[in-house]
Scaffold this motif. Structure first.
Motif, mmCIF file in Angstrom:
data_model
loop_
_atom_site.group_PDB
_atom_site.id
_atom_site.type_symbol
_atom_site.label_atom_id
_atom_site.label_comp_id
_atom_site.label_asym_id
_atom_site.label_seq_id
_atom_site.Cartn_x
_atom_site.Cartn_y
_atom_site.Cartn_z
ATOM 1 N N UNK A 283 0.923 -1.349 -0.097
ATOM 2 C CA UNK A 283 0.120 0.046 -0.074
ATOM 3 C C UNK A 283 0.780 1.371 -0.050
ATOM 4 N N UNK A 284 1.813 1.002 0.086
ATOM 5 C CA UNK A 284 2.782 2.501 0.159
ATOM 6 C C UNK A 284 3.350 2.661 -1.340
ATOM 7 N N UNK A 285 3.261 4.268 -1.525
ATOM 8 C CA UNK A 285 3.453 4.515 -2.797
ATOM 9 C C UNK A 285 4.864 4.782 -3.000
ATOM 10 N N UNK A 286 5.736 3.979 -3.527
ATOM 11 C CA UNK A 286 7.220 4.336 -3.530
ATOM 12 C C UNK A 286 7.633 4.749 -5.016
ATOM 13 N N UNK A 287 7.436 5.759 -5.134
ATOM 14 C CA UNK A 287 7.857 6.426 -6.496
ATOM 15 C C UNK A 287 8.705 7.577 -6.298
ATOM 16 N N UNK A 288 9.229 7.926 -7.458
ATOM 17 C CA UNK A 288 10.372 9.152 -7.416
ATOM 18 C C UNK A 288 9.649 10.442 -6.897
ATOM 19 N N UNK A 289 8.351 10.566 -7.320
ATOM 20 C CA UNK A 289 7.691 11.936 -7.037
ATOM 21 C C UNK A 289 7.286 11.947 -5.568
ATOM 22 N N UNK A 290 7.113 10.676 -4.935
ATOM 23 C CA UNK A 290 6.547 10.558 -3.711
ATOM 24 C C UNK A 290 7.907 10.636 -2.485
ATOM 25 N N UNK A 291 9.077 10.545 -2.832
ATOM 26 C CA UNK A 291 10.421 10.474 -1.900
ATOM 27 C C UNK A 291 10.277 11.527 -1.004
ATOM 28 N N UNK A 292 10.088 12.915 -1.550
ATOM 29 C CA UNK A 292 10.028 14.050 -0.513
ATOM 30 C C UNK A 292 9.082 13.830 0.543
ATOM 31 N N UNK A 293 7.932 13.304 0.189
ATOM 32 C CA UNK A 293 6.994 12.827 1.353
ATOM 33 C C UNK A 293 7.513 11.928 2.289
ATOM 34 N N UNK A 294 8.096 10.745 1.590
ATOM 35 C CA UNK A 294 8.504 9.633 2.490
ATOM 36 C C UNK A 294 9.606 9.929 3.218
ATOM 37 N N UNK A 295 10.356 10.902 3.033
ATOM 38 C CA UNK A 295 11.422 11.101 3.822
ATOM 39 C C UNK A 295 11.351 11.564 5.153
ATOM 40 N N UNK A 296 9.969 11.709 5.587
ATOM 41 C CA UNK A 296 9.910 12.087 6.907
ATOM 42 C C UNK A 296 9.999 10.923 7.838
ATOM 43 N N UNK A 297 10.159 9.395 7.094
ATOM 44 C CA UNK A 297 10.157 8.438 7.599
ATOM 45 C C UNK A 297 11.855 8.001 7.623
ATOM 46 N N UNK A 298 12.647 8.802 7.184
ATOM 47 C CA UNK A 298 14.236 8.214 6.797
ATOM 48 C C UNK A 298 14.704 8.664 8.135
ATOM 49 N N UNK A 299 15.787 7.618 8.582
ATOM 50 C CA UNK A 299 16.703 8.057 9.655
ATOM 51 C C UNK A 299 17.629 9.230 9.420
ATOM 52 N N UNK A 300 18.291 9.903 10.125
ATOM 53 C CA UNK A 300 19.058 10.837 9.902
ATOM 54 C C UNK A 300 20.181 10.791 8.777
ATOM 55 N N UNK A 301 20.753 9.537 8.792
ATOM 56 C CA UNK A 301 21.605 9.561 7.616
ATOM 57 C C UNK A 301 21.124 9.790 6.536
ATOM 58 N N UNK A 302 20.010 9.397 6.110
ATOM 59 C CA UNK A 302 19.358 9.258 4.805
ATOM 60 C C UNK A 302 18.650 10.515 4.468
ATOM 61 N N UNK A 303 18.124 11.156 5.609
ATOM 62 C CA UNK A 303 17.364 12.520 5.494
ATOM 63 C C UNK A 303 18.493 13.546 5.405
ATOM 64 N N UNK A 304 19.718 13.370 5.841
ATOM 65 C CA UNK A 304 20.825 14.300 5.524
ATOM 66 C C UNK A 304 21.125 14.277 3.935
ATOM 67 N N UNK A 305 21.440 12.990 3.515
ATOM 68 C CA UNK A 305 21.691 12.942 2.215
ATOM 69 C C UNK A 305 20.589 13.415 1.141
ATOM 70 N N UNK A 306 19.453 13.192 1.602
ATOM 71 C CA UNK A 306 18.215 13.492 0.875
ATOM 72 C C UNK A 306 18.342 15.128 0.770
ATOM 73 N N UNK A 307 18.455 15.920 2.073
ATOM 74 C CA UNK A 307 18.395 17.229 2.022
ATOM 75 C C UNK A 307 19.499 17.940 1.208
ATOM 76 N N UNK A 308 20.600 17.245 1.359
ATOM 77 C CA UNK A 308 21.882 17.959 0.554
ATOM 78 C C UNK A 308 21.441 17.751 -0.879
ATOM 79 N N UNK A 309 20.905 16.672 -1.514
ATOM 80 C CA UNK A 309 20.534 16.382 -2.808
ATOM 81 C C UNK A 309 19.547 17.478 -3.161
ATOM 82 N N UNK A 310 18.679 17.792 -2.640
ATOM 83 C CA UNK A 310 17.710 18.876 -2.838
ATOM 84 C C UNK A 310 18.386 20.168 -2.787
ATOM 85 N N UNK A 311 19.212 20.487 -1.932
ATOM 86 C CA UNK A 311 19.855 21.597 -1.561
ATOM 87 C C UNK A 311 20.725 21.960 -2.925
ATOM 88 N N UNK A 312 21.817 20.890 -3.186
ATOM 89 C CA UNK A 312 22.779 21.194 -4.102
ATOM 90 C C UNK A 312 22.375 20.838 -5.689
#
Ligand code: SF4
Length: 502
Positions: A283-312
């Motif tokens: 039931x989880x929507x695991x798609x490219x466009x939903x990663x931003x939304x799913x990132x609320x469930x990421x541990x700090x290691x992955x949310x940090x990488x995600x934020x860096x990607x979005x920033x840079x």
């Protein structure tokens, strides 16, 4: 984990053939508790050797985590019960359980296997003796009282019983040592023993015993600490002896890799992320466009990488690798991964992306590369152990574990930015990271962020034993976080093991 093929296993070196038959009869286990004085000698398979040790390691790691989190004895017992039932059950003799012998055999063997793995360094020996004593204490306290007394009698602890006549004679003094209400009446009910006072200095210091003629008179309720002291002391001595014998084991190329892996696991636990664990969540929507939304469930290691990607709009090599495999682990398909990375790398042209990055993503998924890579489906997502211990990030790199690789100031800022502002949690994280307990800090934050959902899940008894274990894999963090935030929609976990007293 290295496994030795069956053919090689059968083809033993001639020097080892003398051990091919069990040298002694199988051990009998008349008691549930064990001081592990006699090493096991019967044959077990290499798979049992490995699996039993891993199961015990899970229990010990969890016990250690309980003490790191300052759980009370009652909380620890409640937390551990389902895990012990699952990984290392040990029923009382009076239960007449049909698996009594195999339960006790597993307990006996797994203790000795881990003894081999953890005798290597002073630090490992100390930690092993500490958590094994915790496990022994937990079992001692829950043992049937008559069976426990029978077991203690077998230990030859050099205690002299105090008979009724002497109890009557010393009643006032013994009552003073007991303290509390109606002490005088309780003197006769207590099961007293006497030992040389130097064997119980802690009891003497806190005046919980009566001293006479160099002997300490110890009431029944204090005897537990004497048994524990004896357990720890014997185990520490045995570990020293094992450490001295270890060099002989290095010749055995079947056991060394397993023992090596086990001891590393104790330094930084590895969950061995199986493909089953990595199955997409229903039931989880695991798609490219939903990663931003799913990132609320990421541990700090992955949310940090995600934020860096979005920033840079770009990410360096190890960050891409760590994150690609994590996203693959949560169930992002190759097609969606290529969309995610192409749109995420907004700082580079299509041409550059296709030439420099596309291939690497496909390689991670096993879509290109050698036969072995294709057959295995590419790489597995990294566990905490790997992230914590390999390839520390350099300047400008975003991979790694923030609990380990950030300064405490930067870590606190990052946590605040993700909404973790509770001073008690931040203080706990600081203490954990200073003591190099990085994954405990991560679990502390997880428990804080999911406090309400965890409470509800525990009250409704819908957490499996596995979901109670300390998280040691970023993908497990994601999965648990997602399921907890979707408790109403999530499929009910198997209810084989329910939380008790949580
Ligand atoms: Fe990630 Fe593990 Fe570090 Fe948590 S402890 S941030 S899951 S690497």
């Amino acid at each position: 984990m290295n496994r030795i093929e069956a053919k090689r296993r059968n083809d033993l070196d001639h020097r080892k053939k003398q051990f091919a038959e069990p040298a002694y009869q199988e051990t009998q286990y008349p008691h549930r508790l064990n001081f592990y004085s006699t090493p096991p000698t019967a044959d077990i398979t290499l798979e049992e050797f490995e699996q039993w040790a891993i199961d015990r390691l899970r229990v010990l790691a969890e016990l250690e985590a309980c003490s790191f989190r300052n759980k009370t004895p009652a909380e620890t017992a409640a937390h551990m019960k389902p895990l012990l039932d699952k990984y290392l059950p040990l029923d009382s003799t009076s239960s007449n359980h049909s698996q009594l012998h195999s339960q006790r055999q597993k307990d006996h063997y797994s203790h000795f296997i881990l003894r081999l793995a953890f005798a290597r360094t002073e630090d490992l020996r100390r930690r092993f003796a500490r958590v094994e004593t915790m496990l022994f204490r937990l079992r001692f306290q829950t043992d049937d009282s008559r069976e426990r007394a029978a077991f203690v009698r077998t230990l030859n602890l050099d205690w002299e019983p105090v008979y009724d006549e002497e109890k009557r004679e010393l009643a006032p003094q013994l009552a003073a040592a007991l303290g509390g209400k109606n002490a005088r009446d309780r003197v006769m009910e207590e099961d007293w023993c006497k030992v040389d006072w130097i064997r119980v200095p802690d009891l003497v210091e806190s005046r919980r015993v009566y001293l006479r003629g160099g002997k300490a008179y110890v009431p029944g309720r204090e005897q537990q600490s004497m048994v524990m002291n004896a357990f720890t002391k014997r185990l520490e001595e045995a570990l020293e002896l094992t450490a001295r014998a270890l060099p002989n084991l290095d010749e055995d190329d079947r056991l060394s890799p397993i023992l090596d892996h086990l001891s590393k696991n104790f330094i930084a636990p590895d969950s061995g992320y199986a493909s089953g664990n990595g199955a997409p969540i229903d039931g989880a929507e695991i798609t490219a466009r939903n990663i931003d939304n799913l990132s609320q469930h990421f541990p700090l290691c992955m949310s940090h990488v995600h934020r860096t990607l979005r920033r840079d709009g770009k990410l360096k090599h190890f960050g891409r690798l760590q994150y690609t495999l994590f996203l693959k682990g949560i169930g992002l398909s190759l097609e969606e991964a290529l969309i995610f990375w192409r749109t995420g790398f907004r700082a580079v042209s299509d041409d550059t992306f296709n030439k420099e990055y596309r291939y690497n993503v496909r390689h991670c998924y096993g879509d290109v590369g050698g036969d072995a890579n294709r057959r295995s489906g590419g790489y597995s997502p990294f566990g905490c152990q790997k992230i914590l211990t390999e390839h520390a990030p350099g300047p400008g790199e975003a991979h790694g574990c923030p609990y380990r690789h950030f300064t405490i100031e930067n870590l606190t800022t990052l946590l605040r930015a993700t909404g973790v502002t509770d001073p008690a949690v931040l203080k706990g994280v600081k203490e954990d990271t200073e003591a190099q307990r990085y994954h405990i800090a991560c679990n502390r934050v997880f428990e804080h962020v999911h406090k309400a959902e965890l409470k509800r899940a525990k009250e409704e008894g819908i957490l499996t034993a596995a979901q109670l274990e300390t998280i040691v894999h970023p993908n497990e963090y994601f999965k648990r976080s997602y399921l907890l935030k979707h408790l109403d929609k999530a499929p009910k976990p198997d209810r084989d093991v329910k939380m008790e007293g949580a």
